[in-house]
Design a protein around this motif. Structure first.
Motif, short mmCIF file in Angstrom:
data_model
loop_
_atom_site.label_atom_id
_atom_site.label_comp_id
_atom_site.label_asym_id
_atom_site.label_seq_id
_atom_site.Cartn_x
_atom_site.Cartn_y
_atom_site.Cartn_z
N THR A 181 19.55 -9.22 33.20
CA THR A 181 20.17 -8.02 32.64
C THR A 181 21.65 -8.26 32.38
O THR A 181 22.29 -9.09 33.02
CB THR A 181 20.01 -6.82 33.59
OG1 THR A 181 20.63 -7.14 34.85
CG2 THR A 181 18.55 -6.50 33.80
N GLU A 205 23.79 -8.76 21.82
CA GLU A 205 22.46 -8.45 22.34
C GLU A 205 21.44 -9.48 21.86
O GLU A 205 20.57 -9.92 22.64
CB GLU A 205 22.03 -7.05 21.89
CG GLU A 205 22.74 -5.92 22.62
CD GLU A 205 22.30 -4.56 22.11
OE1 GLU A 205 22.29 -3.62 22.92
OE2 GLU A 205 21.98 -4.44 20.91
N LYS A 214 18.22 -8.87 28.93
CA LYS A 214 18.16 -7.56 28.30
C LYS A 214 19.43 -6.77 28.59
O LYS A 214 19.90 -6.72 29.73
CB LYS A 214 16.94 -6.79 28.82
CG LYS A 214 16.75 -5.42 28.17
CD LYS A 214 15.52 -4.72 28.73
CE LYS A 214 15.32 -3.35 28.08
NZ LYS A 214 14.12 -2.67 28.64
N THR A 215 19.98 -6.15 27.55
CA THR A 215 21.16 -5.31 27.72
C THR A 215 20.72 -3.95 28.25
O THR A 215 20.01 -3.21 27.56
CB THR A 215 21.92 -5.15 26.39
OG1 THR A 215 22.28 -6.45 25.91
CG2 THR A 215 23.17 -4.32 26.58
N THR A 216 21.16 -3.63 29.44
CA THR A 216 20.70 -2.38 30.09
C THR A 216 21.81 -1.35 30.24
O THR A 216 21.54 -0.23 30.71
CB THR A 216 20.12 -2.70 31.49
OG1 THR A 216 21.12 -3.36 32.27
CG2 THR A 216 18.89 -3.59 31.37
N VAL A 240 23.85 -5.14 37.22
CA VAL A 240 23.49 -6.09 36.17
C VAL A 240 23.84 -7.52 36.62
O VAL A 240 24.68 -7.73 37.49
CB VAL A 240 24.21 -5.77 34.85
CG1 VAL A 240 23.67 -4.49 34.24
CG2 VAL A 240 25.72 -5.71 35.05
#
Length: 357
Positions: A181, A205, A214-216, A240
């Motif tokens: 993340t 991204e 994954k960009t959270t 993250v």
């Protein structure tokens, strides 16, 4: 080498290729012409009638005396120096060579100094791809062999001492992708106020996604230092694996990203890189503990604007290491200088190009 009768050559090593010609259809061209047995082949009982049918009643062979190694055996020993985690031999030697392949996806890393030391030994060689780049399962990583057909065992022993794998470990490894993340903090008052579209975040991204990240979490705090520090703190609280700050990396008065990252408590590895495009890169780490109380270093990067519009930049050179959880050292960034000038080829073929190599 010595000359022996073909029937007496069983178990001996051929000194040169043996060409076989098979008759064709009578119109001038043979059905086959080429090496039937290659240099280095060990003669077997089944080979004898074939050799005799080729008119070879005598053969020049090597005698493997005490203290001597056949090229295949030497290649096996050199390959053993390379087989770190994530690396596998491609099989048995072929023509005295053994290939090394990636066992899984990840970043390929080689110990450059020890590799040079091994290749500095007479009559041995290990050829590899450039370290620091992403590889996929099954990709070729390296090939090993000795130069002569038969080599003194002491030559290989010198190479083994140079590699010193008992103390230092194998010469190469493939580290799998470990980060999952990321948080992206897009700087700029114009973005925060909605005056322009944030075109930086989608680019980052996409680059992160190539490595399974994954960009959270996402924020657009503007350019104020306090707001940037607060955004970095909020990002860290989400747990993250990586924090990415985009823009605000130059020396303009409103470019406060480097200072904000430092004020947020990061251990700065480098601010600046000998790479174009991307000289204003920042790499650092937040030293903290995970949920189990184990120490972990969370990478934070400050990306210059070139990452938004250039196909390949310094970010592409350091991201594979970061994605695999391999801590980037200042020395790693400094070494990017040789090969760190992007030639801006059209079309861009990165990473199959000299950039970063």
């Amino acid at each position: 080498m010595r000359l022996v009768k073909t029937e007496d050559a069983i178990g001996h090593v051929l000194c040169h290729d043996m060409t076989q010609i098979l008759p064709g259809d009578g119109r001038g061209s043979p059905r086959y012409k080429g090496p039937r047995f290659k240099k280095g082949h060990v003669v077997t009982a089944e080979d004898v009638p074939v050799l005799l049918s080729m008119g070879k009643e005598h053969l020049y062979v090597w005698e493997a005396g005490s203290g001597m190694l056949h090229e295949d055996d030497a290649a096996r020993r050199l390959a053993a120096l390379c087989l770190g985690p994530g690396c596998v031999a491609s099989g048995e030697p072929r023509e005295g060579k053994i290939g090394i392949k990636a066992a899984h996806d990840g970043v390929y890393l080689a110990d450059s100094e020890r590799l040079v030391a091994v290749n500095g030994c007479e009559e041995v060689m290990i050829a590899t791809r450039k370290g620091g780049f992403a590889v996929s399962a099954g990709d070729d990583l390296a090939g090993t062999r000795v130069v002569p057909l038969v080599v003194r065992e002491s030559v290989v022993e010198v190479a083994e001492r140079a590699a010193d794998i008992e103390k230092m470990g194998p010469l190469m490894r493939v580290e799998p992708w470990r980060l999952g993340t990321a948080a992206i903090i897009a700087t700029g008052s114009e973005v925060a106020k909605g005056l322009i579209e944030d075109r930086f975040t989608p680019v980052v991204e996409a680059k992160l996604a190539r490595y399974g990240i994954k960009t959270t979490w996402h924020a657009t705090p503007g350019d104020d230092v306090d707001a940037l520090v607060a955004a970095i703190g909020e990002a860290r609280e989400t747990g993250v694996d990586m924090v990415v700050c985009t823009g605000g990396m130059s020396v303009d008065p409103d470019d406060n990203t480097p200072g904000a990252i430092k004020r947020a408590g990061a251990r700065i590895v480098t601010y600046g890189a000998p790479v174009l495009p991307g000289a204003m890169l920042l790499v650092g780490y937040f030293d903290e503990s995970d949920a189990a109380g184990e120490p972990r270093a969370v990478p934070v990067v400050g990306l210059p604007g070139c990452v938004m519009y250039s196909a390949a930049t310094v970010f592409d050179l350091v991201l594979p290491r970061i994605a695999a959880g391999v801590e980037v050292r200042r020395r790693d960034v400094v070494q990017l200088g040789e090969g760190g000038l992007c030639l801006r080829c059209e079309p861009c073929t990165f990473p199959v190009c000299p950039f970063g190599k």
